[in-house]
Write an enzyme that holds these catalytic residues in place. Structure first.
Site, PDB file in Angstrom:
ATOM      1  N   ASN A 276       0.907  -1.302   0.132  1.00 24.29           N
ATOM      2  CA  ASN A 276       0.079  -0.124   0.003  1.00 24.29           C
ATOM      3  C   ASN A 276       0.898   1.377   0.019  1.00 24.29           C
ATOM      4  O   ASN A 276       0.152   2.528   0.130  1.00 24.29           O
ATOM      5  CB  ASN A 276      -0.935   0.115   1.327  1.00 24.29           C
ATOM      6  CG  ASN A 276      -0.331  -0.095   2.528  1.00 24.29           C
ATOM      7  OD1 ASN A 276       0.782   0.069   2.655  1.00 24.29           O
ATOM      8  ND2 ASN A 276      -0.909  -0.125   3.563  1.00 24.29           N
ATOM      9  N   ASP A 277       2.256   1.060   0.013  1.00 18.10           N
ATOM     10  CA  ASP A 277       2.953   2.204  -0.142  1.00 18.10           C
ATOM     11  C   ASP A 277       2.691   3.130  -1.061  1.00 18.10           C
ATOM     12  O   ASP A 277       2.348   2.772  -2.193  1.00 18.10           O
ATOM     13  CB  ASP A 277       4.497   2.147  -0.047  1.00 18.10           C
ATOM     14  CG  ASP A 277       4.946   1.011   1.007  1.00 18.10           C
ATOM     15  OD1 ASP A 277       4.124   0.979   1.747  1.00 18.10           O
ATOM     16  OD2 ASP A 277       6.174   0.365   0.955  1.00 18.10           O
ATOM     17  N   GLY A 333       5.921   4.621   4.325  1.00 17.54           N
ATOM     18  CA  GLY A 333       5.268   3.694   3.972  1.00 17.54           C
ATOM     19  C   GLY A 333       4.711   2.883   5.390  1.00 17.54           C
ATOM     20  O   GLY A 333       4.022   1.943   5.226  1.00 17.54           O
ATOM     21  N   HIS A 415      -8.835  23.544   9.742  1.00 20.92           N
ATOM     22  CA  HIS A 415      -8.873  23.790   8.341  1.00 20.92           C
ATOM     23  C   HIS A 415      -8.881  22.450   7.459  1.00 20.92           C
ATOM     24  O   HIS A 415      -8.770  21.273   8.092  1.00 20.92           O
ATOM     25  CB  HIS A 415      -7.319  24.237   8.030  1.00 20.92           C
ATOM     26  CG  HIS A 415      -6.086  23.605   8.782  1.00 20.92           C
ATOM     27  ND1 HIS A 415      -5.887  23.958   9.878  1.00 20.92           N
ATOM     28  CD2 HIS A 415      -5.385  22.531   8.449  1.00 20.92           C
ATOM     29  CE1 HIS A 415      -5.017  23.224  10.517  1.00 20.92           C
ATOM     30  NE2 HIS A 415      -4.838  22.393   9.682  1.00 20.92           N
ATOM     31  N   ARG A 508      -8.477  13.968  19.598  1.00 23.10           N
ATOM     32  CA  ARG A 508      -7.392  15.023  19.903  1.00 23.10           C
ATOM     33  C   ARG A 508      -7.475  16.243  18.902  1.00 23.10           C
ATOM     34  O   ARG A 508      -7.498  15.961  17.358  1.00 23.10           O
ATOM     35  CB  ARG A 508      -6.011  14.328  19.871  1.00 23.10           C
ATOM     36  CG  ARG A 508      -5.082  15.505  19.920  1.00 23.10           C
ATOM     37  CD  ARG A 508      -4.371  16.037  18.615  1.00 23.10           C
ATOM     38  NE  ARG A 508      -3.130  16.874  18.921  1.00 23.10           N
ATOM     39  CZ  ARG A 508      -2.795  17.408  17.799  1.00 23.10           C
ATOM     40  NH1 ARG A 508      -3.295  17.627  16.670  1.00 23.10           N
ATOM     41  NH2 ARG A 508      -1.292  18.284  18.124  1.00 23.10           N
ATOM     42  N   ASP A 510      -6.775  19.156  16.994  1.00 22.73           N
ATOM     43  CA  ASP A 510      -5.773  19.894  16.280  1.00 22.73           C
ATOM     44  C   ASP A 510      -6.075  21.563  16.459  1.00 22.73           C
ATOM     45  O   ASP A 510      -7.083  22.101  16.322  1.00 22.73           O
ATOM     46  CB  ASP A 510      -5.541  19.563  14.963  1.00 22.73           C
ATOM     47  CG  ASP A 510      -4.185  20.031  14.259  1.00 22.73           C
ATOM     48  OD1 ASP A 510      -3.303  20.172  14.923  1.00 22.73           O
ATOM     49  OD2 ASP A 510      -4.423  20.633  13.366  1.00 22.73           O
ATOM     50  N   GLU A 542      -5.168  20.334  21.755  1.00 20.94           N
ATOM     51  CA  GLU A 542      -3.842  20.646  21.550  1.00 20.94           C
ATOM     52  C   GLU A 542      -3.813  22.207  21.935  1.00 20.94           C
ATOM     53  O   GLU A 542      -4.262  23.234  21.192  1.00 20.94           O
ATOM     54  CB  GLU A 542      -3.404  20.646  20.077  1.00 20.94           C
ATOM     55  CG  GLU A 542      -1.832  21.049  19.905  1.00 20.94           C
ATOM     56  CD  GLU A 542      -1.556  21.600  18.553  1.00 20.94           C
ATOM     57  OE1 GLU A 542      -2.353  21.728  17.767  1.00 20.94           O
ATOM     58  OE2 GLU A 542      -0.442  21.864  18.380  1.00 20.94           O
ATOM     59  N   ASP A 609       5.563  17.740  17.450  1.00 13.79           N
ATOM     60  CA  ASP A 609       5.568  19.021  17.314  1.00 13.79           C
ATOM     61  C   ASP A 609       6.985  19.774  17.988  1.00 13.79           C
ATOM     62  O   ASP A 609       6.993  20.744  18.080  1.00 13.79           O
ATOM     63  CB  ASP A 609       4.631  19.790  17.766  1.00 13.79           C
ATOM     64  CG  ASP A 609       3.433  19.832  16.400  1.00 13.79           C
ATOM     65  OD1 ASP A 609       3.859  19.777  15.408  1.00 13.79           O
ATOM     66  OD2 ASP A 609       2.150  20.169  16.767  1.00 13.79           O
ATOM     67  N   ARG A 657      10.277  13.292  13.488  1.00 16.40           N
ATOM     68  CA  ARG A 657       9.496  12.250  12.852  1.00 16.40           C
ATOM     69  C   ARG A 657      10.231  11.152  12.219  1.00 16.40           C
ATOM     70  O   ARG A 657       9.897  10.645  11.185  1.00 16.40           O
ATOM     71  CB  ARG A 657       8.357  12.851  12.174  1.00 16.40           C
ATOM     72  CG  ARG A 657       7.491  14.068  12.741  1.00 16.40           C
ATOM     73  CD  ARG A 657       7.025  14.873  11.857  1.00 16.40           C
ATOM     74  NE  ARG A 657       6.311  15.888  12.586  1.00 16.40           N
ATOM     75  CZ  ARG A 657       5.353  16.950  12.075  1.00 16.40           C
ATOM     76  NH1 ARG A 657       5.368  16.823  10.690  1.00 16.40           N
ATOM     77  NH2 ARG A 657       4.806  17.986  12.624  1.00 16.40           N
TER      78      ARG A 657
END
Ligand SMILES: [Ca+2]
Ligand SMILES: [Ca+2]
Ligand SMILES: [Ca+2]
Ligand SMILES: [Ca+2]
Length: 774
Positions: A276-277, A333, A415, A508, A510, A542, A609, A657
């Site tokens: 599924n990448d 992936g 957004h 959560r 955002d 957040e 973050d 990340r």
């Protein structure tokens, strides 16, 4: 993606005339308004000055968050800033990289890295210390505000908690004087916490279902003072009034208090299904130059030159300092199958809840630019088949629940993405689009992302933080609201049978503050909707700073506790505050938030973050272990950011990340098994000792030991002290006792026997002990 933009904190209220008067000072205090001034020529810096920033204890020491204005004709960079009362430390940061203390401020302290921090003190009232037993009571500090949930806190139909503030060390006892019907009574209040200035008192009723009238009787030596709705004294007496039938309860889900969260950034955790990448993401309206998001080997980083090849149209901002690892635009992936395959790993670690960064269809690796809130991204599930992806997700939830793991998803409602179907329709059809009122369009035709980037123009519509790929949603529009409600319900009860057990367990929120700023009522209404579907659903926001306004019972259950992180970072990782300052800071949420919110907080030390805690600690693993020990023995739910438990490091976004460390890499990096075992042990300690999940918290500093803190948890379920030594040397302390005890350090197994007065403890440098006391 969602760093809080602290520039909104700025106030520009200083009158020009005052400014002129102040110009001759480097740093000037005016109530809470501070004017910082810095001239790079006064420090030892060679090279081009592109920008000067200020970083300090007030903005989490972010090197490039607060840009100063300048230079002026004299070469000065200036910034006006609004600071809360108390002591703050700061430095100036040239180009966001080179740090200098203020050359014109003599008040400094060691910064823990061989240099100095400048200190500024704001608006501290020079008050003499109050005393207990002197018969004097400082009336001006006494406070009970029934409008504030912290002071009058209804948990459920018959449980309520009442709090009062008095001047610190001023009064001996406080009693709640009550009148229920015609029956009068009094109840002693207990002292549950204190900060620099205030003592906090509390009392609870567990079976109160009728109206209560109350006042407070405050005593010091022979002096008595009655505090009531019209102030102090026996004249003009007016009772405070509490009627349970008129106050809404604030219920938070019981399970959160026992939760150990794990935060997963889906593209980076585990690739359980290479089929599924994403090979090629075609971004909408940029067909002339598609950019390709390749999937490199899991262990590969992105080199600067490679990034150029990856992004021929210069979509990305290259930062050569961010080596070695993940870039903004690359996909690795990772997917939901990968998470499912690692359930055993998570259970072994002691995890029973996952917070996922976004999983809905989107074109960015972080997926904060939602293309369709109604679809699970096929690249996280079944490629090219959204129906199958959704069916798979339902199975995934079922399997998670069977494994005792709750699922919390990211709600990005402020957004959408540029590829959101409604926004695409506006791009295509302009003003004629039926969705044109779903956004804040300033001008037609809407300029495309491709135009914005190739022609270097601003979007002609509102984007979050000005970003064109995050068009802000008009949540006041009833159709938008209807859409958000529809997808909210869809993921909470996928088969729509009214039973939410097949759905997710929470959300959560955002950039929740940005939503509230535009739509003050939105979260209240949405909460009612969510809790109607599933009263046990968890809502966490957040919010980076004081979130009290969101935790009054009608919006969120809790927040991501970044204030916890900031205190722990300052005390342990960066060694820039002492024990007392640390206690004051970390205790703030406990004083600002209602009890049920405190026990539902997500206590974190890093996230997608922030820098990784290990990185902030200069790679010092002992510091990470200390922070984790505190995290797991503290009120509220610990939340582990994937990989922190095996020593994954990384600077700020996107380096924070990096791909999860599963096995040894060609560069020699391998998962730290000892650290993993340590985390697993902490989770076990938390699980086996109920007191860690039920008791309030008290703190103690040790005389002449500014780096030692004792964190005390004690209630009917037991007594545990977490002792932190953040000093770089071993220490010996004597813990004062009221009677003889036996204690065992739950981490090392070491046993202690006290005498009748004290317990002698030997603390290694940068160490934590979790003492179970009998
Ligand atoms: Ca007194
Ligand atoms: Ca995959
Ligand atoms: Ca996709
Ligand atoms: Ca259902």
């Amino acid at each position: 993606m969602n760093k809080k933009f602290r520039k909104y904190l700025f106030k520009n209220l200083i009158l020009t005339i005052i400014l002129m008067f102040l110009l001759s000072f480097s740093t000037t205090v005016l109530a809470e308004q501070v004017k910082f001034s810095f001239n790079p020529e006064e420090v030892d810096f060679e090279g081009e000055v592109d920008a000067v920033y200020i970083a300090g204890s007030f903005n989490d020491w972010q090197p490039a968050a607060e840009k100063m204005n300048g230079p002026d004709a004299e070469g000065n960079y200036i910034l006006e800033y609004n600071l809360r009362p108390g002591e703050h430390q700061y430095k100036f940061v040239i180009n966001g990289e080179d740090w200098f203390h203020d050359p014109n401020n003599e008040l400094t302290t060691a910064d823990g890295h061989g240099g100095k921090n400048s200190i500024i003190k704001i608006g501290e009232k020079e008050l003499e210390e109050a005393q207990t037993g002197d018969g004097e009571i400082n009336g001006e500090f006494i406070l009970h505000n029934p409008e504030n949930r912290v002071h009058l806190n209804k948990f459920n139909e018959d449980k309520v908690e009442i709090r009062l503030e008095t001047r610190k060390n001023d009064v001996e006892t406080v009693a709640l004087m009550t009148k229920i019907g015609t029956e009068r009574n009094q109840k002693q209040m207990s002292h549950y916490s204190a900060d620099n200035k205030i003592d906090y008192w509390t009392v609870s009723f567990n079976n109160l279902d009728e109206a209560l009238e109350y006042t407070f009787l405050i005593k010091d030596a022979d002096t008595e003072l009655l505090y009531h709705q019209n102030g102090s004294g026996f004249n003009n007496l007016k009772y405070f009034f509490y009627d349970p039938s008129e106050v809404e309860s604030f219920k938070t889900p019981n399970w959160v208090q026992d939760a150990v969260f794990y935060q997963i950034f889906p593209d980076r955790f585990y690739n359980g299904n290479p089929a599924n990448d994403p090979e090629l993401i075609e971004t909408y309206k940029s067909n002339e130059k598609r950019y390709k998001n390749i999937v490199p080997e899991w262990y590969q980083g992105i080199k600067e030159s490679e990034s150029h090849q990856l992004n021929p149209d210069d979509f990305i901002d290259l930062d050569p300092s961010i080596h070695p690892k993940s870039g903004w635009h690359v996909f690795y992936g990772g997917d939901l199958q990968g998470v499912e395959q690692k359930f055993d790993y998570l259970k072994e670690l002691g995890i029973n809840a996952i917070y996922f960064n976004p999983v809905f269809e989107a074109t960015a690796n972080h997926r904060y630019n939602t293309a369709d809130y109604g679809k699970i991204d096929d690249n996280l599930a079944i490629k090219g088949d959204f129906e199958a992806s959704e069916a798979y997700f339902e199975k995934f939830i079922k399997n998670a629940h069977q494994n005792g793991i709750k699922i919390v998803l990211d709600a990005v409602f402020n957004h959408s993405g540029f590829e959101f179907f409604a926004f695409k329709d506006v791009v295509e059809n302009g003003n004629d689009s039926e969705y044109s009122d779903w956004f804040y369009i300033e001008d037609y035709p809407v300029n495309t992302l491709y135009e914005q980037r190739t022609k270097n123009i601003e979007p002609n519509y509102q984007g979050w933080a000005g970003y064109g790929n995050h068009p802000v949603l008009n949540l006041d529009n009833s159709e938008v609201k209807g859409y958000i409600y529809k997808i909210t319900e869809k993921w909470m009860d996928p088969n729509g049978d009214g039973d939410p057990s097949d759905g997710i367990d929470g959300w959560r929120l955002d950039v929740a503050n940005d939503v509230k700023a535009r739509h003050p009522e939105f979260w209240q209404e949405w909460r009612n909707f969510v809790k109607k579907i599933n009263p046990a659903a968890y809502i966490t926001g957040e919010i980076w700073n004081n979130a009290a306004q969101y935790l009054q019972g009608d919006e969120f259950d809790a927040v991501m506790n970044y204030r916890f992180r900031e205190a722990v970072l300052a005390f342990i990782a960066e060694e820039r505050i002492d024990a007392q300052d640390f206690i004051n800071r970390i205790n703030e949420p406990n004083l600002d938030y209602p009890t049920q919110a405190v026990f539902s907080l997500q206590n974190l030390i890093d996230s997608h973050d922030t820098e990784r805690f290990l990185y902030s600690s200069g790679g010092n693993k002992e510091k990470l272990k200390m922070a984790a020990a505190l995290q797991f023995t503290y009120p509220g739910a610990p939340m582990v950011y994937y990989g922190t438990e095996v020593g994954l490091s990384g600077a700020s976004d996107p380096d924070t990340r990096r791909t999860m460390l599963w096995e040894e890499r060609p560069n020699g990096n391998s998962p730290d098994q000892e650290l993993y075992q340590y985390y697993s042990k902490l989770a076990k300690i938390r699980k086996e000792n109920k007191v860690l999940r039920t008791a309030g918290v008290q703190f103690e500093a040790v005389d002449n030991e500014p780096k030692i803190v004792i964190v005390k948890r004690e209630d009917k379920n037991g007594k545990i002290y977490t002792v932190l030594n953040a000093a770089q040397t071993a220490k010996e302390i004597n813990l004062k006792l009221k009677n003889e005890v036996q204690a065992v350090d739950l981490l090392s197994g070491k046993k202690y026997q006290s005498d009748s007065k004290e317990l002698r403890l030997k603390l290694e440098a940068y160490s934590a002990q979790i003492l179970k006391i009998n």
